[in-house]
Scaffold this active site. Structure first.
Site, mmCIF file in Angstrom:
data_model
loop_
_atom_site.group_PDB
_atom_site.id
_atom_site.type_symbol
_atom_site.label_atom_id
_atom_site.label_comp_id
_atom_site.label_asym_id
_atom_site.label_seq_id
_atom_site.Cartn_x
_atom_site.Cartn_y
_atom_site.Cartn_z
ATOM 1 N N SER A 1 0.802 -1.228 0.000
ATOM 2 C CA SER A 1 0.000 0.000 0.000
ATOM 3 C C SER A 1 0.830 1.271 0.000
ATOM 4 C CB SER A 1 -0.950 -0.043 1.191
ATOM 5 O OG SER A 1 -1.857 1.000 1.101
ATOM 6 N N HIS A 2 0.696 2.066 1.058
ATOM 7 C CA HIS A 2 1.346 3.380 1.097
ATOM 8 C C HIS A 2 2.795 3.291 1.578
ATOM 9 C CE1 HIS A 2 -0.393 2.306 4.888
ATOM 10 N NE2 HIS A 2 0.514 3.064 5.485
ATOM 11 N N ASP B 1 -2.903 6.289 -3.353
ATOM 12 C CA ASP B 1 -1.706 5.674 -2.766
ATOM 13 C C ASP B 1 -1.145 4.538 -3.624
ATOM 14 O OD1 ASP B 1 -3.691 3.798 -2.305
ATOM 15 O OD2 ASP B 1 -2.807 3.121 -0.429
ATOM 16 N N ASP C 1 -1.429 1.287 -3.844
ATOM 17 C CA ASP C 1 -2.302 0.282 -4.450
ATOM 18 C C ASP C 1 -3.665 0.838 -4.852
ATOM 19 O OD1 ASP C 1 -2.916 0.610 -1.746
ATOM 20 O OD2 ASP C 1 -3.736 -1.400 -1.557
ATOM 21 N N ASP D 1 -6.113 2.398 -3.232
ATOM 22 C CA ASP D 1 -7.338 2.349 -2.427
ATOM 23 C C ASP D 1 -7.537 3.589 -1.549
ATOM 24 O OD1 ASP D 1 -5.331 1.678 -0.665
ATOM 25 O OD2 ASP D 1 -6.254 -0.188 0.038
ATOM 26 N N ARG D 2 -6.516 4.433 -1.440
ATOM 27 C CA ARG D 2 -6.686 5.652 -0.635
ATOM 28 C C ARG D 2 -6.938 6.859 -1.524
ATOM 29 N NH1 ARG D 2 -2.855 5.691 4.636
ATOM 30 N NH2 ARG D 2 -3.179 3.516 5.170
ATOM 31 N N LYS E 1 -11.560 -0.256 -0.014
ATOM 32 C CA LYS E 1 -11.628 1.180 -0.214
ATOM 33 C C LYS E 1 -11.147 1.491 -1.620
ATOM 34 C CE LYS E 1 -7.904 1.473 3.101
ATOM 35 N NZ LYS E 1 -6.575 1.738 2.878
HETATM 36 C C1 VG1 Z 1 -3.534 1.854 8.346
HETATM 37 C C2 VG1 Z 1 -4.755 2.730 8.538
HETATM 38 C C3 VG1 Z 1 -6.018 1.912 8.353
HETATM 39 C C4 VG1 Z 1 -5.995 1.251 6.974
HETATM 40 C C5 VG1 Z 1 -4.727 0.448 6.820
HETATM 41 C C6 VG1 Z 1 -4.578 -0.139 5.438
HETATM 42 O O1 VG1 Z 1 -3.525 0.832 9.309
HETATM 43 O O2 VG1 Z 1 -4.742 3.344 9.795
HETATM 44 O O3 VG1 Z 1 -7.137 2.744 8.518
HETATM 45 O O4 VG1 Z 1 -7.111 0.427 6.806
HETATM 46 O O5 VG1 Z 1 -3.581 1.267 7.054
HETATM 47 O O6 VG1 Z 1 -4.571 0.850 4.464
HETATM 48 P P1 VG1 Z 1 -2.653 0.906 10.662
HETATM 49 O O7 VG1 Z 1 -2.881 -0.393 11.341
HETATM 50 O O8 VG1 Z 1 -1.243 1.144 10.233
HETATM 51 O O9 VG1 Z 1 -3.170 2.069 11.438
HETATM 52 V V1 VG1 Z 1 -3.701 0.619 3.054
HETATM 53 O O10 VG1 Z 1 -4.063 1.825 2.016
HETATM 54 O O11 VG1 Z 1 -2.240 0.304 3.693
HETATM 55 O O12 VG1 Z 1 -4.205 -0.933 2.431
HETATM 56 CO CO CO Z 2 -3.578 1.308 0.140
#
Ligand code: VG1
Ligand code: CO
Length: 544
Positions: free
Chosen positions: A113-114, A278, A280, A282-283, A377
């Site tokens: 992801s990010h 982001d 992948d 989804d953000r 998302k």
């Molecule tokens: C973070 C965010 C959470 C989100 C998750 C995955 O998790 O706070 O709201 O669902 O990332 O997003 P954490 O446990 O680090 O707070 V993504 O865009 O990484 O798939």
């Molecule tokens: Co993501």
């Protein structure tokens, strides 16, 4: 080609977090590491034989190699077919869309992801189920348990698939369908939104926009949808070429990491609308001209305006938000006369509510918003939803949000992250809060009286499962809140997240800087959690 059974030993720590298993690339590259976890997933699935698996990733470093390994393992583990995105690419929401549309058994998405990518960055893997959504907790726990006892994995001894060419080929006894990663998704978007109306504004320049793909997966999606289908100029796209290391940046759409876009949106020739997504896809981050929309407000505004959008014109069944997300959406739901659900952090908890038709829109404070059209998302969905609202209302982003505050009140909100703190210090800080916050009930902290303090437990209203220890809450009598939790997506040390929220009903006091509006609560958070003393940090690393 024959199936090989390769002997292996368990690796420690193959524990999926908030969103799949995430580790540094160097960890994923250890011999058998990826294979062990993939086999642990396959061993935990019932009824996969003869079924279809969807496979793709965000294109980060190691994506292409990992896809070839997983294809050979899928062929050796009884799948009849794998649908894989061309060049190994599928954004997270597009993978969800493809699983649902083609009624696949499930899917594997390769993404961290990010988190940054490249040889020194992170890699990740997550499994999505038949409904297109992230595997629920009982499954991710099963993957982990299996990973602790695994002694072999199955893989074809050769063969590779040309991922660049669309079409079907054979790998052992399995069919591999290389699919256009954008087509199904773009078609779904077109079915939800008023494309002709948006096109009229965007192609003629009546509504100017800038979309920052952050050199991550959404580049091709944004080009197809925003440029080809909606007529935005190519110059509206920023960093639209996906790169394996995301150009060295953090593909995280927030004010700290999407600085190029932020500078444009604050500049003299700022377009009307700015957005970013982001790693992948989804953000989403939504910006107006010199105006930032907090994700929590975005969810509330979209819920309040959903009936203007073709795909939601008959109204929404309910709203769901993660617990730390601000309560702005609750106020909209109350006015619409629909329920608002509060779930733990992570998209997997929305799946049951969406499947049961209890919620239509979902959101998280972490720049995540989506609806029942997929089970993830969806960054570009949020962008199109906003563009459709702008087209329908003919007002600016800032005017729409300010009018929303005047009508519903403003939930001042901010998240303070303390990244890469010592893991033990982080665990101790949370344990201390767990022990002490229940005793704060009734006490005054500064000008705020504590109503209750606890560690959030979720009861899923659909299947009655409980999820414990989902975040420490300090709830005040006036509706303000402070929430503390440790991140479940980081790969180094621990990350402490502090979520701060205060409600302001007075229209003359709704235009403050959130950090000023929340200053008292920020001080209380420090006092209650002893952040400085326990972590050695006197300021957060990232404020969103
Ligand atoms: C973070 C965010 C959470 C989100 C998750 C995955 O998790 O706070 O709201 O669902 O990332 O997003 P954490 O446990 O680090 O707070 V993504 O865009 O990484 O798939
Ligand atoms: Co993501």
């Amino acid at each position: 080609m024959t199936v090989q059974v390769i002997a292996t030993k368990p690796f420690e720590g193959q524990i999926p977090g908030t969103s799949g298993l995430r580790k540094q690339v160097s960890v994923f590259k250890k011999p058998h590491y990826l294979e062990n976890f993939v086999q642990s997933i396959f061993d935990s699935l019932r009824g996969k034989d003869g079924k279809t698996l969807v496979l793709g990733g965000d294109g980060r470093y190691h994506n292409a190699e990992a896809i070839q390994v997983i294809l050979r393992m899928a062929a050796a583990n009884g799948f009849a077919k794998v649908m894989v995105g061309q060049n190994g690419i599928l954004s997270t929401p597009a993978a969800s869309c493809v699983i649902r549309k083609h009624k696949a058994f499930g899917g594997i998405i390769l993404s961290a992801s990010h988190n940054p990518g490249g040889p020194d960055g992170d890699f990740g893997i997550k499994y999505n189920t038949t409904n297109g959504g992230p595997a629920p907790e009982h499954m991710t726990k099963a993957f982990h348990v299996r990973s602790t006892e695994i002694d072999s994995y199955r893989i074809l001894d050769g063969g590779s698939v040309d991922l660049g060419t669309l079409g079907t080929s054979q790998l052992g006894g399995m069919a591999v369908d290389v699919v256009d990663p954008v087509a199904d998704y773009a078609e779904l978007m077109e079915s939800l939104f008023d494309f002709p109306r948006i096109r009229e504004l965007v192609s003629g320049g009546k509504l100017t926009l800038c979309f920052d793909a952050m050199h991550a997966v959404t580049g091709p999606y944004a080009r197809d949808i925003l440029v080809n289908r909606l007529g935005a100029p190519e110059s509206a796209l920023l960093n639209a070429t996906p790169l394996p290391d995301f150009g060295g940046g953090h593909p995280d759409p927030n004010l700290a990491h999407a600085q190029e876009l932020v500078a444009i949106m604050q500049g003299p020739d700022a377009p009307d609308f700015g957005a970013a997504s982001d790693g992948d896809g989804d953000r989403n981050m939504i910006l107006g001209r010199d105006f930032f929309v907090t994700p929590s407000d975005s969810l509330a505004v979209l819920a309040a305006n959903a009936s203007l959008i073709p795909g939601y014109k008959d109204g929404i069944a309910g709203v769901a938000r993660s617990m730390p997300t601000s309560m702005a959406a609750d106020r909209v739901a109350a006015e619409l006369g629909v329920p608002c659900f509060e779930t733990p952090t992570g998209w997997k908890f929305f799946g049951n509510l969406l499947d049961a038709g209890k919620a239509t829109l979902c959101g998280e404070e972490s720049f995540g918003t989506s609806s029942g059209h997929v089970r993830e998302k969806d960054g570009l969905w949020a962008v199109l939803m906003w563009l459709n609202v702008l087209a329908a209302r003919g007002e600016s982003v800032a005017d729409i949000v300010r009018a929303h505050w005047r009508r519903f009140g403003r939930n001042y909100y901010s998240r303070h992250d303390y990244e890469e703190i010592d893991s033990q210090a982080g665990a101790d800080l949370i344990q201390n809060l767990r022990d002490t916050v229940p005793g704060l009930a009734g006490k005054m902290l500064g000008a705020y009286r504590v109503r209750a303090g606890d560690d959030f437990t979720y009861r899923d209203p659909v299947d009655d499962t409980r999820s414990h220890n989902q975040g420490i809450r300090v709830l005040f009598e006036d509706g303000s809140r402070i929430v503390f939790r440790l991140s479940g997506t980081g790969t180094k040390g621990a990350t402490l997240r502090v979520y701060l929220e205060r409600f302001e009903s007075d229209p003359t006091k709704q235009d403050m800087d959130p950090q000023d509006a929340l200053a008292d609560l920020i001080a209380i958070a420090e006092e209650v959690a002893q952040i400085r003393e326990r972590t050695g940090r006197d300021a957060p690393t990232v404020i969103t």
